[in-house]
Design a protein around this motif. Structure first.
Motif, PDB file in Angstrom:
ATOM      1  N   LEU A  43     -11.922  80.727  79.680  1.00  0.00           N
ATOM      2  CA  LEU A  43     -11.295  79.577  80.343  1.00  0.00           C
ATOM      3  C   LEU A  43     -11.355  79.701  81.856  1.00  0.00           C
ATOM      4  N   GLU A  44     -11.241  80.916  82.380  1.00  0.00           N
ATOM      5  CA  GLU A  44     -11.339  81.090  83.837  1.00  0.00           C
ATOM      6  C   GLU A  44     -12.730  80.724  84.345  1.00  0.00           C
ATOM      7  N   CYS A  99      -1.530  77.326  78.809  1.00  0.00           N
ATOM      8  CA  CYS A  99      -0.472  78.327  78.693  1.00  0.00           C
ATOM      9  C   CYS A  99      -0.309  78.806  77.254  1.00  0.00           C
ATOM     10  N   THR A 100       0.048  80.060  77.122  1.00  0.00           N
ATOM     11  CA  THR A 100       0.585  80.572  75.868  1.00  0.00           C
ATOM     12  C   THR A 100       1.872  81.297  76.213  1.00  0.00           C
ATOM     13  N   GLY A 101       2.771  81.316  75.251  1.00  0.00           N
ATOM     14  CA  GLY A 101       4.041  81.972  75.505  1.00  0.00           C
ATOM     15  C   GLY A 101       4.946  81.894  74.303  1.00  0.00           C
ATOM     16  N   VAL A 102       6.229  81.999  74.580  1.00  0.00           N
ATOM     17  CA  VAL A 102       7.231  81.994  73.519  1.00  0.00           C
ATOM     18  C   VAL A 102       8.395  81.088  73.922  1.00  0.00           C
ATOM     19  N   ARG A 103       9.126  80.661  72.885  1.00  0.00           N
ATOM     20  CA  ARG A 103      10.344  79.893  73.168  1.00  0.00           C
ATOM     21  C   ARG A 103      11.384  80.813  73.782  1.00  0.00           C
ATOM     22  N   LYS A 104      12.192  80.266  74.667  1.00  0.00           N
ATOM     23  CA  LYS A 104      13.248  81.062  75.296  1.00  0.00           C
ATOM     24  C   LYS A 104      14.493  81.165  74.422  1.00  0.00           C
ATOM     25  N   HIS A 111       3.655  80.025  71.060  1.00  0.00           N
ATOM     26  CA  HIS A 111       3.146  78.667  71.186  1.00  0.00           C
ATOM     27  C   HIS A 111       2.077  78.627  72.274  1.00  0.00           C
ATOM     28  N   ALA A 112       1.196  77.670  72.175  1.00  0.00           N
ATOM     29  CA  ALA A 112       0.187  77.401  73.202  1.00  0.00           C
ATOM     30  C   ALA A 112       0.289  75.933  73.565  1.00  0.00           C
ATOM     31  N   TRP A 113       0.150  75.625  74.841  1.00  0.00           N
ATOM     32  CA  TRP A 113       0.283  74.243  75.305  1.00  0.00           C
ATOM     33  C   TRP A 113      -0.448  74.085  76.617  1.00  0.00           C
ATOM     34  N   LEU A 133       3.403  83.503  79.004  1.00  0.00           N
ATOM     35  CA  LEU A 133       2.893  84.874  78.972  1.00  0.00           C
ATOM     36  C   LEU A 133       1.476  84.940  79.526  1.00  0.00           C
ATOM     37  N   VAL A 134       0.656  83.965  79.207  1.00  0.00           N
ATOM     38  CA  VAL A 134      -0.713  83.895  79.712  1.00  0.00           C
ATOM     39  C   VAL A 134      -0.930  82.472  80.197  1.00  0.00           C
ATOM     40  N   THR A 135      -1.445  82.329  81.419  1.00  0.00           N
ATOM     41  CA  THR A 135      -1.772  80.998  81.931  1.00  0.00           C
ATOM     42  C   THR A 135      -3.143  81.024  82.589  1.00  0.00           C
TER      43      THR A 135
END
Length: 144
Positions: A43-44, A99-104, A111-113, A133-135
């Motif tokens: 993606l980069e 983005c990927t990450g987690v719910r707070k 999740h990825a969005w 977590l990753v963007t």
């Protein structure tokens, strides 16, 4: 206890955008099987030279992916949906923040969005609902 659910597939997506969404669907699915560091590296490279996506561009891309793919429209399709929407934006010269990450808040869920202007697109949650977590954000050009 079960919860009834139905997939909400967008209608009214123009034919050209649906065809473009189908074009990026296969690469998005293939990317979704890679480890996160490889997804990020790809993606980069792909985002190079793209301007930041607007809210409307990112929303239209996400909607097109959901219109052409039941997998992407489903609750477990967040990774291919977000990858496909980012790639679809790139076809049009723009790049959202992937983005990927987690719910707070509990329960834990990954999740990825995609985001534009710092807002999650089509998620129906507050802007700070997920911890990133990753963007892969658009590259800001000097002087912009």
């Amino acid at each position: 206890m079960t919860t009834p659910s139905a997939l909400d597939r967008p209608t009214g997506v123009p034919l050209a955008r649906r065809l473009a969404a189908r074009l990026v669907l296969v690469p998005a699915l293939m990317l979704s099987f890679l480890p996160p560091r490889h997804i990020r590296a790809v993606l980069e490279r792909v985002r190079r030279g793209a301007r930041p996506a607007t809210l409307a561009q990112a929303a239209a891309a996400r909607e097109a992916l959901c219109a052409v793919s039941l997998r992407c429209a489903g609750p477990r399709g967040c990774l291919p949906r977000s990858l496909g929407a980012a790639l679809l934006c790139r076809i049009h010269g723009a790049w959202p923040t992937w983005c990927t990450g987690v719910r707070k808040v509990p329960p834990f869920s990954a999740h990825a969005w995609i985001e534009a202007d710092g807002r999650p697109i089509g998620e129906g949650v507050p802007d700070d609902y997920f911890a990133r977590l990753v963007t892969v954000a658009p590259v800001r050009r000097a002087g912009t």
